[in-house]
Design a protein around this motif. Structure first.
Motif, PDB file in Angstrom:
ATOM      1  N   ILE A 202       6.914   3.033   5.282  1.00  0.00           N
ATOM      2  CA  ILE A 202       6.358   2.007   4.403  1.00  0.00           C
ATOM      3  C   ILE A 202       5.051   1.494   5.005  1.00  0.00           C
ATOM      4  N   LEU A 203       4.130   1.096   4.132  1.00  0.00           N
ATOM      5  CA  LEU A 203       2.845   0.553   4.549  1.00  0.00           C
ATOM      6  C   LEU A 203       2.817  -0.930   4.212  1.00  0.00           C
TER       7      LEU A 203
ATOM      8  N   ILE B 270       4.084  -5.295   0.774  1.00  0.00           N
ATOM      9  CA  ILE B 270       4.257  -3.853   0.932  1.00  0.00           C
ATOM     10  C   ILE B 270       3.305  -3.150  -0.024  1.00  0.00           C
ATOM     11  N   VAL B 271       2.380  -2.377   0.536  1.00  0.00           N
ATOM     12  CA  VAL B 271       1.344  -1.712  -0.257  1.00  0.00           C
ATOM     13  C   VAL B 271       1.845  -0.389  -0.816  1.00  0.00           C
TER      14      VAL B 271
ATOM     15  N   MET C 104      -1.836   1.455  12.883  1.00  0.00           N
ATOM     16  CA  MET C 104      -2.560   0.884  11.747  1.00  0.00           C
ATOM     17  C   MET C 104      -3.541   1.893  11.178  1.00  0.00           C
ATOM     18  N   THR C 105      -3.803   1.755   9.880  1.00  0.00           N
ATOM     19  CA  THR C 105      -4.793   2.573   9.197  1.00  0.00           C
ATOM     20  C   THR C 105      -5.298   1.762   8.011  1.00  0.00           C
ATOM     21  N   GLN C 106      -5.974   2.419   7.078  1.00  0.00           N
ATOM     22  CA  GLN C 106      -6.411   1.724   5.877  1.00  0.00           C
ATOM     23  C   GLN C 106      -6.213   2.607   4.658  1.00  0.00           C
ATOM     24  N   VAL C 107      -5.954   1.982   3.531  1.00  0.00           N
ATOM     25  CA  VAL C 107      -5.841   2.688   2.259  1.00  0.00           C
ATOM     26  C   VAL C 107      -6.789   2.014   1.276  1.00  0.00           C
ATOM     27  N   PHE C 108      -7.023   2.680   0.163  1.00  0.00           N
ATOM     28  CA  PHE C 108      -7.952   2.155  -0.844  1.00  0.00           C
ATOM     29  C   PHE C 108      -7.211   1.922  -2.149  1.00  0.00           C
ATOM     30  N   ASP C 109      -7.487   0.773  -2.778  1.00  0.00           N
ATOM     31  CA  ASP C 109      -6.850   0.470  -4.059  1.00  0.00           C
ATOM     32  C   ASP C 109      -7.654   1.080  -5.203  1.00  0.00           C
TER      33      ASP C 109
ATOM     34  N   ILE D 242       4.972   1.703   9.185  1.00  0.00           N
ATOM     35  CA  ILE D 242       6.279   1.477   9.805  1.00  0.00           C
ATOM     36  C   ILE D 242       7.232   2.587   9.372  1.00  0.00           C
ATOM     37  N   GLU D 243       7.800   3.269  10.355  1.00  0.00           N
ATOM     38  CA  GLU D 243       8.789   4.308  10.068  1.00  0.00           C
ATOM     39  C   GLU D 243      10.176   3.671  10.024  1.00  0.00           C
ATOM     40  N   VAL D 244      10.892   3.923   8.941  1.00  0.00           N
ATOM     41  CA  VAL D 244      12.229   3.352   8.796  1.00  0.00           C
ATOM     42  C   VAL D 244      13.246   4.477   8.620  1.00  0.00           C
TER      43      VAL D 244
END
Length: 205
Positions: A187-188, A177-178, A12-17, A28-30
């Motif tokens: 994908i995040l 999905i962000v 887990m991590t965080q992103v900013f909008d 998640i690695e696909v």
């Protein structure tokens, strides 16, 4: 269901909008999913595709799985999962699928296996309250009364007791999905999903 992939939970991590608001996300690695088998309503009674994910050495495959992969002339894959889809005509055996299957803003359901907690008591497993710790009560972390005496002379089915906790299949629905990174096949997904880091998950939309 319209589409799906097998993935590996990285963490887990965080992103900013655009408003500088922090959004907690699961990475998640696909890495390429391979279409192993296509089932149709005419032959199998329903429409679905079977996807393979993850590299594995030949010596680590059992004979049934090895024979299954050889039948469809597919390279060795570690994990096999089936996805029931509304339309399977756009898929071919041997086709490789990546992160571009999903788009930013898609609403998905993620299925995984929760962390195993081992054998636990009722306080940790069911959130029950402990007894007094002083004055010789001798009742601290036990599960409580086992039931009536003469009638029905047994423990009622469903009573909350100590036992194995965790390591069960759970599905979290309505996750957004962000972001989708096609180059890294990552994908995040907004929020948390079941399972420890490195565990295998099913992403369905």
């Amino acid at each position: 269901m319209n589409k799906g992939l097998i993935g590996k939970k990285i963490g887990m991590t965080q992103v900013f909008d655009e408003n500088a608001k922090a959004i907690p996300v699961t990475v998640i690695e696909v890495a390429p999913n391979i279409v192993v088998q296509i089932k149709t309503k005419e032959i199998d009674g329903y429409d679905s595709i079977q996807l393979g994910f993850g590299d594995v050495k030949d010596k680590h495959l059992n004979k049934p799985k090895k024979g299954h992969l050889e039948k469809f002339k597919i390279e060795n894959v570690k994990h096999l999962k089936e996805f029931r889809l509304n339309d399977t005509k756009k898929y071919e055996v041997g086709q490789k699928l990546g992160a571009d299957v999903f788009e930013k803003g898609d609403i998905v359901a993620v299925q995984g296996t929760t962390k195993g907690k081992g054998f636990q008591g009722v306080i940790k497993r069911h959130g029950q309250q402990r007894g007094p710790t002083t004055h010789g009560s001798r009742y601290h972390r036990r599960p409580g009364s086992m039931g009536a005496s003469a009638t029905p002379s047994r423990v009622v089915k469903g009573k909350k007791l100590p036992g194995h906790m965790g390591s069960v299949t759970r599905t979290i629905k309505n996750l957004e999905i962000v972001s989708v990174d096609n180059d890294k096949n990552v994908i995040l997904v907004k929020g948390s999903i079941p399972g420890p880091k490195g565990s295998i998950v099913k992403i369905k939309a």
